[in-house]
Design a protein around this motif. Structure first.
Motif, PDB file in Angstrom:
ATOM      1  N   LEU B  15      -3.337  -6.679  13.407  1.00 50.44           N
ATOM      2  CA  LEU B  15      -2.905  -5.282  13.285  1.00 50.44           C
ATOM      3  C   LEU B  15      -2.408  -4.919  11.892  1.00 50.44           C
ATOM      4  N   SER B  16      -2.220  -5.905  11.042  1.00 51.72           N
ATOM      5  CA  SER B  16      -1.767  -5.577   9.685  1.00 51.72           C
ATOM      6  C   SER B  16      -2.208  -6.652   8.704  1.00 51.72           C
ATOM      7  N   ARG B  17      -2.252  -6.265   7.442  1.00 52.88           N
ATOM      8  CA  ARG B  17      -2.618  -7.192   6.375  1.00 52.88           C
ATOM      9  C   ARG B  17      -1.706  -6.938   5.183  1.00 52.88           C
ATOM     10  N   VAL B  18      -1.515  -7.985   4.401  1.00 53.73           N
ATOM     11  CA  VAL B  18      -0.692  -7.859   3.204  1.00 53.73           C
ATOM     12  C   VAL B  18      -1.586  -7.910   1.970  1.00 53.73           C
ATOM     13  N   PHE B  19      -1.337  -6.987   1.063  1.00 51.83           N
ATOM     14  CA  PHE B  19      -2.047  -6.948  -0.214  1.00 51.83           C
ATOM     15  C   PHE B  19      -1.010  -7.039  -1.339  1.00 51.83           C
ATOM     16  N   VAL B  20      -1.440  -7.589  -2.448  1.00 50.41           N
ATOM     17  CA  VAL B  20      -0.543  -7.713  -3.596  1.00 50.41           C
ATOM     18  C   VAL B  20      -1.248  -7.141  -4.820  1.00 50.41           C
ATOM     19  N   GLY B  21      -0.497  -6.430  -5.638  1.00 52.15           N
ATOM     20  CA  GLY B  21      -1.063  -5.893  -6.877  1.00 52.15           C
ATOM     21  C   GLY B  21      -0.219  -4.756  -7.391  1.00 52.15           C
ATOM     22  N   ASN B  22      -0.480  -4.377  -8.617  1.00 45.14           N
ATOM     23  CA  ASN B  22       0.250  -3.267  -9.249  1.00 45.14           C
ATOM     24  C   ASN B  22       1.763  -3.491  -9.203  1.00 45.14           C
ATOM     25  N   ALA B  31      -4.776   1.364  13.170  1.00 48.42           N
ATOM     26  CA  ALA B  31      -4.295   2.477  14.001  1.00 48.42           C
ATOM     27  C   ALA B  31      -3.321   1.979  15.073  1.00 48.42           C
ATOM     28  N   ILE B  32      -3.658   0.854  15.703  1.00 46.88           N
ATOM     29  CA  ILE B  32      -2.772   0.338  16.754  1.00 46.88           C
ATOM     30  C   ILE B  32      -1.479  -0.183  16.150  1.00 46.88           C
ATOM     31  N   GLY B  33      -1.596  -0.895  15.054  1.00 47.41           N
ATOM     32  CA  GLY B  33      -0.405  -1.411  14.376  1.00 47.41           C
ATOM     33  C   GLY B  33       0.496  -0.280  13.917  1.00 47.41           C
ATOM     34  N   ALA B  34      -0.121   0.798  13.422  1.00 48.00           N
ATOM     35  CA  ALA B  34       0.649   1.956  12.949  1.00 48.00           C
ATOM     36  C   ALA B  34       1.428   2.581  14.100  1.00 48.00           C
ATOM     37  N   LYS B  35       0.800   2.603  15.257  1.00 47.33           N
ATOM     38  CA  LYS B  35       1.470   3.183  16.425  1.00 47.33           C
ATOM     39  C   LYS B  35       2.707   2.359  16.790  1.00 47.33           C
ATOM     40  N   VAL B  61       4.184   4.667   3.028  1.00 50.63           N
ATOM     41  CA  VAL B  61       3.328   5.472   2.148  1.00 50.63           C
ATOM     42  C   VAL B  61       1.981   5.656   2.834  1.00 50.63           C
ATOM     43  N   SER B  62       1.203   6.567   2.310  1.00 52.50           N
ATOM     44  CA  SER B  62      -0.153   6.697   2.859  1.00 52.50           C
ATOM     45  C   SER B  62      -1.029   5.623   2.209  1.00 52.50           C
ATOM     46  N   PRO B  63      -1.926   5.018   2.984  1.00 55.74           N
ATOM     47  CA  PRO B  63      -2.788   3.987   2.400  1.00 55.74           C
ATOM     48  C   PRO B  63      -3.550   4.494   1.179  1.00 55.74           C
ATOM     49  N   ALA B  64      -3.984   5.754   1.222  1.00 52.28           N
ATOM     50  CA  ALA B  64      -4.771   6.287   0.107  1.00 52.28           C
ATOM     51  C   ALA B  64      -3.965   6.279  -1.187  1.00 52.28           C
ATOM     52  N   SER B  65      -2.657   6.482  -1.067  1.00 48.83           N
ATOM     53  CA  SER B  65      -1.826   6.547  -2.273  1.00 48.83           C
ATOM     54  C   SER B  65      -1.734   5.207  -2.985  1.00 48.83           C
ATOM     55  N   VAL B  66      -2.047   4.121  -2.270  1.00 46.99           N
ATOM     56  CA  VAL B  66      -2.020   2.806  -2.919  1.00 46.99           C
ATOM     57  C   VAL B  66      -3.437   2.228  -3.044  1.00 46.99           C
ATOM     58  N   GLY B  67      -4.416   3.082  -2.804  1.00 42.01           N
ATOM     59  CA  GLY B  67      -5.804   2.666  -3.022  1.00 42.01           C
ATOM     60  C   GLY B  67      -6.459   1.985  -1.844  1.00 42.01           C
ATOM     61  N   LEU B  68      -5.933   2.184  -0.636  1.00 41.33           N
ATOM     62  CA  LEU B  68      -6.546   1.564   0.541  1.00 41.33           C
ATOM     63  C   LEU B  68      -7.150   2.648   1.438  1.00 41.33           C
ATOM     64  N   ASN B  69      -8.264   2.327   2.073  1.00 44.34           N
ATOM     65  CA  ASN B  69      -8.910   3.272   2.976  1.00 44.34           C
ATOM     66  C   ASN B  69      -9.085   2.632   4.349  1.00 44.34           C
ATOM     67  N   PRO B  71      -9.825   0.263   7.374  1.00 41.33           N
ATOM     68  CA  PRO B  71      -9.317   0.798   8.634  1.00 41.33           C
ATOM     69  C   PRO B  71      -7.811   1.076   8.595  1.00 41.33           C
ATOM     70  N   TRP B  72      -7.248   1.211   7.435  1.00 38.36           N
ATOM     71  CA  TRP B  72      -5.790   1.286   7.333  1.00 38.36           C
ATOM     72  C   TRP B  72      -5.337   2.738   7.479  1.00 38.36           C
ATOM     73  N   VAL B  73      -4.405   2.964   8.398  1.00 34.64           N
ATOM     74  CA  VAL B  73      -3.955   4.340   8.635  1.00 34.64           C
ATOM     75  C   VAL B  73      -2.486   4.537   8.232  1.00 34.64           C
ATOM     76  N   THR B  74      -1.759   3.450   8.073  1.00 33.39           N
ATOM     77  CA  THR B  74      -0.377   3.516   7.574  1.00 33.39           C
ATOM     78  C   THR B  74      -0.165   2.322   6.652  1.00 33.39           C
ATOM     79  N   ALA B  75       0.744   2.508   5.706  1.00 28.09           N
ATOM     80  CA  ALA B  75       1.063   1.387   4.810  1.00 28.09           C
ATOM     81  C   ALA B  75       2.527   1.464   4.438  1.00 28.09           C
ATOM     82  N   MET B  76       3.043   0.352   3.991  1.00 24.19           N
ATOM     83  CA  MET B  76       4.387   0.365   3.407  1.00 24.19           C
ATOM     84  C   MET B  76       4.393  -0.542   2.190  1.00 24.19           C
TER      85      MET B  76
END
Lengths: 56, 466
Positions: B15-22, B31-35, B61-69, B71-76
């Protein structure tokens, strides 16, 4: 959706027993149903469940 | 275009993944994880954990604001951890404090109707001596009758390793490094016999019964979760289990253990002026440029780590003796020091990556790059006791760091002579100051060096050759 981990039947039972007196009652009801083969009545002790999702 | 890359250890929770950068960490949710997150994030227990720093700072934050699209619908976003460490590099007290944090958060959020998906120490990191829970994706709304999904994992990765060290006096680190899944109940049952003289709290239920129940129900296809819910499984039962586990963990102690180096420091052999000179040399070398991260290899009681900390952002203090590191951790913890991270690392056996494809948990050299490394009173141990040639040691330092502060004991140094006592004559004849300087000059440019007053040790500050 449930947790991605499988709680495991054996581990789940022990985690219930690990609660001492609080868990023994639950454990006993589960074992009695298993031994007698009778379906278990729904417990009087109910939890608030406001989950409105349909994915479980 | 996104500069983010997926963390190699983030794949188990679908339901979630971790990314590193910037310069930051991004946790993205499906979507399910976001819920799940939306349902729990505003709860008081989560907000309290964020405010206290027990849970890592998190900004939705919105995924788009950090460069993700998709299947990600929410990010932090989260701040970067200065240096990622793993449970097999922690000491007993560190693992115990991480376990207590895990149980505390699990209890507090349970009272708020939240369940934790797992209970792995890989979800905890240390900021200096302060443990912090970093996996915001672990929280989900608890459903009626849910068990504690992380119970088995807690036993395998927290409780059994602590029992192993506290009850048996056996270091847990090699077991946790040997398996990212920890110690299985059946293995622990075989390793931990009963003791009448010294009762082993928690053994009967969490080890013996656990192993027996696992074996008994290994092939069971019963819907035990449903049965438990019908039988009255609820948050009160889980809370009682968690509370009792807190009591068990609290009582497991290291005792009054001693090791080779916990009662001994090479500094005991220094005349006082030598120690003063060495401290001044190290201070001048570290302070000669701004430092983000310093590694102190062979840190012992951390005297030089503290000098480095005064002139740098962060110090990773490593030693091959877990008891020495445990003492340092407890001292730093008492001071609430968040600038020095003490770790149990044996460079002669530091290991590569472990877990899935050997990349899930990268090796220590792949988790950070120091600006400067201090190797004080350490290379003679690696050369004579562990037979790592000086040339190979200096190759390692050249690959690791642009700057080096290194102490070379001469062949007539009392500690060198002690280490050579039972060695065959002649096999370490190349352990000389002249040979060391020749090898060092091939790889580094010496900026300064000093013969200590003892007359048997020389310390160098050197910069890597291009």
């Amino acid at each position: 959706m449930f947790s991605y981990l499988d709680a495991g039947t054996g581990s789940m039972l022990v985690s219930i027993l690990g609660g001492g007196l609080a868990g023994i009652g639950v454990f006993w009801k589960m074992m009695r149903a298993k031994i007698t083969g009778k379906p278990m009545p729904i417990s009087d002790v109910d939890e608030d469940d406001t989950d409105d999702s349909s994915h479980n | 275009m996104s500069q983010l890359h997926q963390d190699s250890g983030s794949f188990r929770d679908p339901l979630s993944r971790v990314f590193v950068g910037n310069g930051e960490v991004v946790r993205a949710f499906t979507a399910i994880g976001a819920k799940d997150i939306e349902k729990v994030w505003k709860k008081a227990s989560i907000q309290n954990a964020l405010a206290s720093g027990e849970l890592i700072e998190s900004n939705l934050v919105s995924p788009a604001s950090v460069g993700l699209n998709d299947p990600w619908v929410t990010a932090m976003t989260h701040p970067l951890i200065p240096f990622i460490s793993y449970p097999y590099e922690w000491t007993f007290s560190m693992l115990k404090d991480a376990a207590q944090l895990q149980l505390k958060l699990t209890r507090e959020t349970l009272a708020d109707g939240i369940g934790l998906k797992d209970a792995t120490p890989y979800n905890v990191q240390f900021i200096g001596s302060r443990p912090q829970f970093i996996d915001a994706g672990s929280f989900e709304k608890r459903r009626k009758g849910d068990p504690w999904y992380g119970y088995r994992q807690f036993c395998e990765m927290y409780l059994y390793p602590l029992m192993m060290q506290g009850y048996l006096g056996v270091g847990f680190q090699q077991f946790l490094r040997g398996s990212v899944n920890g110690i299985a109940p059946d293995t622990m049952r075989k390793l931990l016999p009963a003791s009448i003289r010294r009762p082993r709290k928690g053994r009967l239920t969490h080890v013996v019964l656990h192993a027996a129940a696992q074996n008994r129900f290994a092939d069971s296809d019963n819907n035990m979760k449903s049965d438990a819910a019908k039988a009255g499984m609820n948050a009160q039962v889980l809370d009682a289990t968690l509370r009792k586990l807190q009591g068990i963990v609290k009582k497991i102690s290291l005792g009054d253990k001693k090791s080779t180096w916990s009662e001994y420091s090479e500094r005991g052999h220094y005349i006082e002026s030598s120690l003063d000179e060495k401290q001044k040399f190290v201070r001048d070398a570290v302070a000669s440029a701004p430092r983000k991260q310093v590694w102190d290899i062979g840190c012992n009681d951390g005297v030089f780590s503290r000098i480095a900390a005064a002139h740098s952002d962060y110090v990773v203090a490593m030693d091959a003796d877990p008891l020495v590191v445990d003492r340092l951790y407890n001292t730093l913890k008492a001071e609430k020091n968040e600038q020095i991270l003490p770790l149990y690392v044996d460079l002669t056996d530091s290991g590569g990556g472990v877990g899935w494809r050997g990349q899930e948990r990268p090796g220590v050299f792949d988790r950070g790059r120091p600006d400067i490394v201090m190797a004080l009173a350490v290379i003679h141990h690696m050369a004579i006791t562990f037979h790592v040639p000086l040339a190979s040691q200096l190759d390692m330092f050249r690959d690791l760091t642009p700057e080096l502060i290194i102490e070379m004991p001469h062949a007539d140094d009392p500690m060198v002579r002690k280490l050579l006592t039972n060695k065959r004559d002649g096999i370490h004849d190349d352990f000389t100051l002249e040979e060391f300087e020749r090898l060092l000059n091939e790889r580094f440019t010496v900026k300064s060096k000093m013969l200590l007053s003892s007359g048997t040790r020389t310390i160098f500050h050197a910069v890597r050759k291009p």
